[in-house]
Design a protein around this motif. Structure first.
Motif, PDB file in Angstrom:
ATOM      1  N   UNK A 134       0.839  -1.210   0.000  1.00  0.00           N
ATOM      2  CA  UNK A 134       0.000   0.000   0.000  1.00  0.00           C
ATOM      3  C   UNK A 134       0.873   1.259   0.000  1.00  0.00           C
ATOM      4  N   UNK A 135       1.953   1.243   0.779  1.00  0.00           N
ATOM      5  CA  UNK A 135       2.837   2.402   0.872  1.00  0.00           C
ATOM      6  C   UNK A 135       3.463   2.714  -0.484  1.00  0.00           C
ATOM      7  N   UNK A 136       3.864   1.682  -1.196  1.00  0.00           N
ATOM      8  CA  UNK A 136       4.439   1.893  -2.520  1.00  0.00           C
ATOM      9  C   UNK A 136       3.417   2.501  -3.480  1.00  0.00           C
ATOM     10  N   UNK A 137       2.199   1.967  -3.468  1.00  0.00           N
ATOM     11  CA  UNK A 137       1.154   2.486  -4.351  1.00  0.00           C
ATOM     12  C   UNK A 137       0.791   3.919  -3.976  1.00  0.00           C
ATOM     13  N   UNK A 138       0.753   4.196  -2.675  1.00  0.00           N
ATOM     14  CA  UNK A 138       0.416   5.540  -2.208  1.00  0.00           C
ATOM     15  C   UNK A 138       1.450   6.561  -2.665  1.00  0.00           C
ATOM     16  N   UNK A 139       2.712   6.167  -2.736  1.00  0.00           N
ATOM     17  CA  UNK A 139       3.762   7.086  -3.171  1.00  0.00           C
ATOM     18  C   UNK A 139       3.585   7.494  -4.628  1.00  0.00           C
ATOM     19  N   UNK A 140       2.941   6.628  -5.408  1.00  0.00           N
ATOM     20  CA  UNK A 140       2.696   6.926  -6.813  1.00  0.00           C
ATOM     21  C   UNK A 140       1.330   7.567  -7.040  1.00  0.00           C
ATOM     22  N   UNK A 141       0.423   7.348  -6.084  1.00  0.00           N
ATOM     23  CA  UNK A 141      -0.945   7.867  -6.212  1.00  0.00           C
ATOM     24  C   UNK A 141      -1.395   8.431  -4.868  1.00  0.00           C
ATOM     25  N   UNK A 142      -1.009   9.670  -4.566  1.00  0.00           N
ATOM     26  CA  UNK A 142      -1.319  10.257  -3.256  1.00  0.00           C
ATOM     27  C   UNK A 142      -2.814  10.339  -2.947  1.00  0.00           C
ATOM     28  N   UNK A 143      -3.677  10.259  -3.957  1.00  0.00           N
ATOM     29  CA  UNK A 143      -5.111  10.340  -3.738  1.00  0.00           C
ATOM     30  C   UNK A 143      -5.756   9.011  -3.403  1.00  0.00           C
ATOM     31  N   UNK A 144      -4.958   8.001  -3.132  1.00  0.00           N
ATOM     32  CA  UNK A 144      -5.477   6.662  -2.836  1.00  0.00           C
ATOM     33  C   UNK A 144      -6.294   6.683  -1.537  1.00  0.00           C
ATOM     34  N   UNK A 145      -7.407   5.909  -1.486  1.00  0.00           N
ATOM     35  CA  UNK A 145      -8.164   5.807  -0.219  1.00  0.00           C
ATOM     36  C   UNK A 145      -7.290   5.251   0.889  1.00  0.00           C
ATOM     37  N   UNK A 146      -7.739   5.376   2.114  1.00  0.00           N
ATOM     38  CA  UNK A 146      -6.955   4.900   3.252  1.00  0.00           C
ATOM     39  C   UNK A 146      -6.811   3.382   3.203  1.00  0.00           C
ATOM     40  N   UNK A 147      -5.797   2.885   3.899  1.00  0.00           N
ATOM     41  CA  UNK A 147      -5.535   1.444   3.942  1.00  0.00           C
ATOM     42  C   UNK A 147      -6.750   0.688   4.471  1.00  0.00           C
ATOM     43  N   UNK A 148      -7.345   1.199   5.550  1.00  0.00           N
ATOM     44  CA  UNK A 148      -8.478   0.486   6.150  1.00  0.00           C
ATOM     45  C   UNK A 148      -9.691   0.447   5.226  1.00  0.00           C
ATOM     46  N   UNK A 149      -9.882   1.500   4.439  1.00  0.00           N
ATOM     47  CA  UNK A 149     -11.009   1.504   3.512  1.00  0.00           C
ATOM     48  C   UNK A 149     -10.825   0.475   2.399  1.00  0.00           C
ATOM     49  N   UNK A 150      -9.586   0.223   2.021  1.00  0.00           N
ATOM     50  CA  UNK A 150      -9.313  -0.755   0.970  1.00  0.00           C
ATOM     51  C   UNK A 150      -9.273  -2.185   1.521  1.00  0.00           C
ATOM     52  N   UNK A 151      -8.793  -2.344   2.745  1.00  0.00           N
ATOM     53  CA  UNK A 151      -8.636  -3.680   3.319  1.00  0.00           C
ATOM     54  C   UNK A 151      -9.947  -4.272   3.821  1.00  0.00           C
ATOM     55  N   UNK A 152     -10.874  -3.416   4.250  1.00  0.00           N
ATOM     56  CA  UNK A 152     -12.129  -3.898   4.831  1.00  0.00           C
ATOM     57  C   UNK A 152     -13.290  -3.665   3.871  1.00  0.00           C
ATOM     58  N   UNK A 153     -14.115  -4.686   3.700  1.00  0.00           N
ATOM     59  CA  UNK A 153     -15.322  -4.515   2.891  1.00  0.00           C
ATOM     60  C   UNK A 153     -16.285  -3.552   3.559  1.00  0.00           C
TER      61      UNK A 153
END
Length: 375
Positions: free
Chosen positions: A223-242
């Motif tokens: 997630x950290x790697x993807x966030x560095x390329x896409x700062x507008x990414x949703x939070x980790x918890x929003x992506x990890x939890x349905x």
């Protein structure tokens, strides 16, 4: 008589001039004949005809400026397929007939054996996974070994470019001499459903290395790697939890799905026996790089060349680096993209993930015969 002598000298001069022109033309013709037949290129070059490159193999995965294959366009903005066509460019050229001691001395000073000799072969060993597990470090540590030749860039042949054919893939490989091992690493192979059968089509005897890491830490790193390329990414918890209220884990998110090691291994074991796999601990690759590298070299049937003397622990980066070799200007460490600080994740989200992964981890321990101690 005087005039007759002049005429004789004049005629002799004309004859000598014609003979000189004739031999000149013969020499020119011979030169062009050799060049057209390619014999000029086979002339030996001086060992130190060019200055040895000063490169940092861990800051630059390709070690030196990469060379594109003839069929790869040299556009300024390259695509993923063009990146896959990169191969390790040769640095300093060493004669094929060098004595062993001279070769070892040159290699220890950072001068790689030339790619001008040898044969392009299919890899006998592949690092097939996993993403953010430590595959880049493992590959670069292995490339210290004089009997390992590896592609710097990830070819992605068995997951993205399989339609290009096996000959295209073989041509990506570096040239190897007898006794050397050809390798490549593409971490996405481990989670690609079609990859095992495709690899087996190439070589069912291939040795497969999987670098694994605590799946929760791996997911956060992903997630950290993807966030560095896409700062507008949703939070980790929003992506990890349905759903935050139910706490159900979303297994469709790739960062979560990659950590289901047991499921992915089941797919590979349908085509390869367990004896063809080596599971490397990403955590131990950091805490004891020489120990893990000893296991890897044994698995590949290599002499234990890479050892404690090659490593030091970089306190700033938080992982091992290669010591400065003789003749190099600086130590060799993983680049800036490695060791990024992770964002703060709520502890309850991390705990839910640990509970979710626990049965899969235990199943993986049983399948691999190793307890990685992630619980």
């Amino acid at each position: 008589m005087g005039c007759s002598g002049c005429r004789v000298r004049f005629n002799c001069g004309k004859v000598l001039s014609k003979v000189s022109v004739f031999f000149t033309m013969v020499l020119i013709f011979t030169y062009f004949f050799y060049c057209l037949t390619g014999l000029c290129d086979s002339a030996p070059r001086t060992l130190y005809s060019q200055q040895a490159p000063d490169y940092d193999i861990l800051d630059d995965p390709r070690r030196v400026s990469p060379r594109l294959l003839p069929d790869a366009p040299s556009h300024r903005n390259r695509t993923a397929s063009e990146d896959a066509a990169q191969v390790e460019a040769p640095g300093q050229q060493l004669p094929l007939h060098m004595p062993g001691s001279a070769r070892e001395s040159a290699e220890s000073n950072g001068i790689p054996v030339s790619n001008s000799f040898g044969t392009k072969r299919f890899p006998q060993a592949i690092i097939i996974g996993v993403k953010k597990g430590g595959t880049r470090a493992l590959l670069e540590f292995l490339r210290i070994h004089p009997d390992v030749r590896a592609v710097g860039a990830e070819p992605h042949f068995f997951d993205r470019f399989y339609d290009k054919g096996l000959e295209w893939y073989r041509n990506l490989m570096p040239r190897t001499l007898d006794g050397q091992i050809t390798m490549e690493k593409t971490p996405s192979y481990f989670v690609t459903k079609e990859a095992p059968s495709r690899v087996c089509t190439m070589n069912c005897q291939a040795k497969l290395i999987v670098v694994v890491r605590d799946p929760v830490t791996r997911a956060v790193s992903d997630y950290t790697q993807t966030l560095s390329k896409n700062p507008g990414l949703p939070s980790f918890q929003n992506l990890a939890l349905k759903n935050s209220s139910t706490g159900l884990i979303d297994t469709t998110w790739s960062a979560v799905r990659i950590g289901l090691y047991a499921k992915h291994l089941e797919n590979w074991l349908q085509h390869f026996p367990l004896s063809h796999f080596l599971f490397v601990s990403g955590e131990r690759l950091v805490s004891d790089p020489a120990g893990e590298m000893g296991r890897v070299q044994d698995f590949l049937g290599l002499k234990r060349v890479v050892s404690d003397k090659h490593f030091y622990f970089n306190q700033t980066k938080g992982f091992p680096c290669l010591k400065k070799p003789e003749g190099s200007s600086r130590p060799r460490c993983l680049g800036k993209s490695k060791g990024r600080p992770h964002p703060q994740i709520p502890s309850e989200v991390l705990q839910r993930l640990r509970d979710f992964y626990r049965p899969f981890n235990h199943r993986f321990y049983q399948m691999s015969g190793q307890d990685f101690g992630w619980d």
